[in-house]
Design an enzyme around this catalytic site. Structure first.
Site, PDB file in Angstrom:
ATOM      1  N   GLN A  99      -1.865 -12.589  -1.355  1.00 36.84           N
ATOM      2  CA  GLN A  99      -2.923 -11.617  -1.103  1.00 36.84           C
ATOM      3  C   GLN A  99      -4.231 -12.377  -0.906  1.00 36.84           C
ATOM      4  OE1 GLN A  99      -4.763  -9.032  -4.218  1.00 36.84           O
ATOM      5  NE2 GLN A  99      -3.731  -7.368  -3.119  1.00 36.84           N
ATOM      6  N   TYR A 181     -13.123  -4.148  -3.283  1.00 28.57           N
ATOM      7  CA  TYR A 181     -13.513  -5.490  -2.879  1.00 28.57           C
ATOM      8  C   TYR A 181     -14.025  -5.466  -1.428  1.00 28.57           C
ATOM      9  CZ  TYR A 181     -11.341  -6.548  -7.298  1.00 28.57           C
ATOM     10  OH  TYR A 181     -11.035  -6.562  -8.638  1.00 28.57           O
ATOM     11  N   LEU A 298       1.684   2.614 -11.675  1.00 27.75           N
ATOM     12  CA  LEU A 298       2.348   3.270 -12.796  1.00 27.75           C
ATOM     13  C   LEU A 298       3.754   3.740 -12.440  1.00 27.75           C
ATOM     14  CD1 LEU A 298      -0.447   5.241 -14.704  1.00 27.75           C
ATOM     15  CD2 LEU A 298       0.707   3.135 -15.366  1.00 27.75           C
ATOM     16  N   ARG A 321       3.240  -4.052 -14.109  1.00 27.76           N
ATOM     17  CA  ARG A 321       3.465  -4.050 -15.553  1.00 27.76           C
ATOM     18  C   ARG A 321       4.943  -4.269 -15.902  1.00 27.76           C
ATOM     19  NH1 ARG A 321      -0.280  -0.476 -14.147  1.00 27.76           N
ATOM     20  NH2 ARG A 321      -2.170  -0.192 -15.370  1.00 27.76           N
TER      21      ARG A 321
END
Length: 323
Positions: A99, A181, A298, A321
């Protein structure tokens, strides 16, 4: 399995699960460290079909924090290449994406566990750049509004980083136009109030991203995609409809994928946080553009990831995660 088809060859993924890019804040002067060797080796052995390396700055002032990874010169390229080569020797063959990013007005920040606030130059930080002299938070000093020369320099920095990525044997590039960003700042009218060709209407606000994409596409042989914030979650900001329109333009420019996240450009955002909360954005972008779409956010249980695919919400599912 899934196949991306960039202009100069195919990239075959063994499955549709992707390791999402996760900032580690463990670099020194942009240089990868032993931490990255351990981190990448673990992720390459995870069973994922694609691993995306964390947001990697294309210029020193484009780092989110002083501890972010970089790919702006020979030293940063050599360090990243050395550790990535060693990690790949310790794992099965897995395609790797990087990235490429510039933090814009959100640069020069503390690491999250120290609060993530702007570090001022007198405290060891630097003056960030932005499309307009508008601070991210009202109590921060404004960034320097980018001149046309600044825009050209940053655009070239993305291209140079893409060339370095190719020389390192990296298979894909994701341009970071999400989470508030720099490229997202240009997209969103909340951060971009320029009056020149890089501001104003949709064409102006998307101009820098489309130029960066076209020039990276021209020099990089692998897959090239974009991470977008599908919405700012703020009235009058970047939204789902503009994301669909941008994805259509990217598909026409021969993008290989779009990775749909959300938010990050404004403290006024109202995020409906919960399991799979961004999947509807991915579904809408995929349906509206026909571009290969990656869902993220999520998605923590295997049955959730599988449901995204089975329902046709996305082509690929990115997890952070869970890994």
């Amino acid at each position: 399995p899934y196949t991306l088809t960039p202009p100069r060859g195919m990239l075959s993924l063994p499955n549709r699960i992707v390791v999402a890019p996760m900032c580690q804040y463990q670099a020194i002067d942009g240089l990868a460290q032993d931490w990255h060797l351990a981190h990448w080796t673990t992720l390459l052995n995870s069973g994922a079909g694609l691993m995306i390396i964390e947001a990697t700055a294309v210029t020193p002032e484009g780092r989110i924090t002083p501890h972010c990874l970089g790919l702006w010169d020979d030293a940063t390229a050599n360090a990243l290449g050395d550790y990535l080569t060693r990690a790949r020797r310790l794992a099965p063959p897995v395609p790797v994406c990087i990235q490429l990013a510039h933090a814009g007005r959100k640069a020069s920040s503390e690491v999250p566990w120290r609060g993530g606030q702007l570090i001022r130059p007198e405290n060891g930080g630097w003056r960030p750049l932005g499309p307009s002299a508008l601070p991210h938070l009202p109590d921060e000093p404004p960034p320097l509004e980018m001149s046309l020369a600044d825009i050209e320099r940053v655009r070239q920095a993305f291209v140079d980083a893409a060339r370095r990525a190719q020389a390192l044997g990296i298979d894909a590039i994701e341009l970071h136009a999400a989470h508030g960003y720099l490229l997202h700042q240009f997209l969103s009218p909340l951060a971009n109030q320029r009056q020149d060709a890089y501001g104003g209407d949709f064409a102006g606000r998307t101009r820098l991203l489309m130029e960066v994409f076209a020039q990276v596409r021209a020099v990089f042989d692998g897959a090239v995609g974009v991470r977008l914030s599908g919405t700012d979650w703020v009235e009058g900001g970047w939204d789902e409809g503009q994301s669909i329109a941008l994805a259509k333009a990217l598909r026409a420019a021969k993008a290989d994928f779009v990775h749909v996240s959300s938010a990050g450009v404004s403290p006024l955002q109202k995020i409906p946080l919960g399991p799979l909360y961004q999947v509807p954005l991915a579904r809408a972008v995929r349906a509206g553009s026909g571009l290969t779409t990656m869902a993220v956010g999520l998605i923590t249980e295997p049955h959730e990831a599988e449901s995204v695919l089975q329902q046709g919400d996305a082509d690929l599912v990115a997890l952070a995660r869970a890994f």
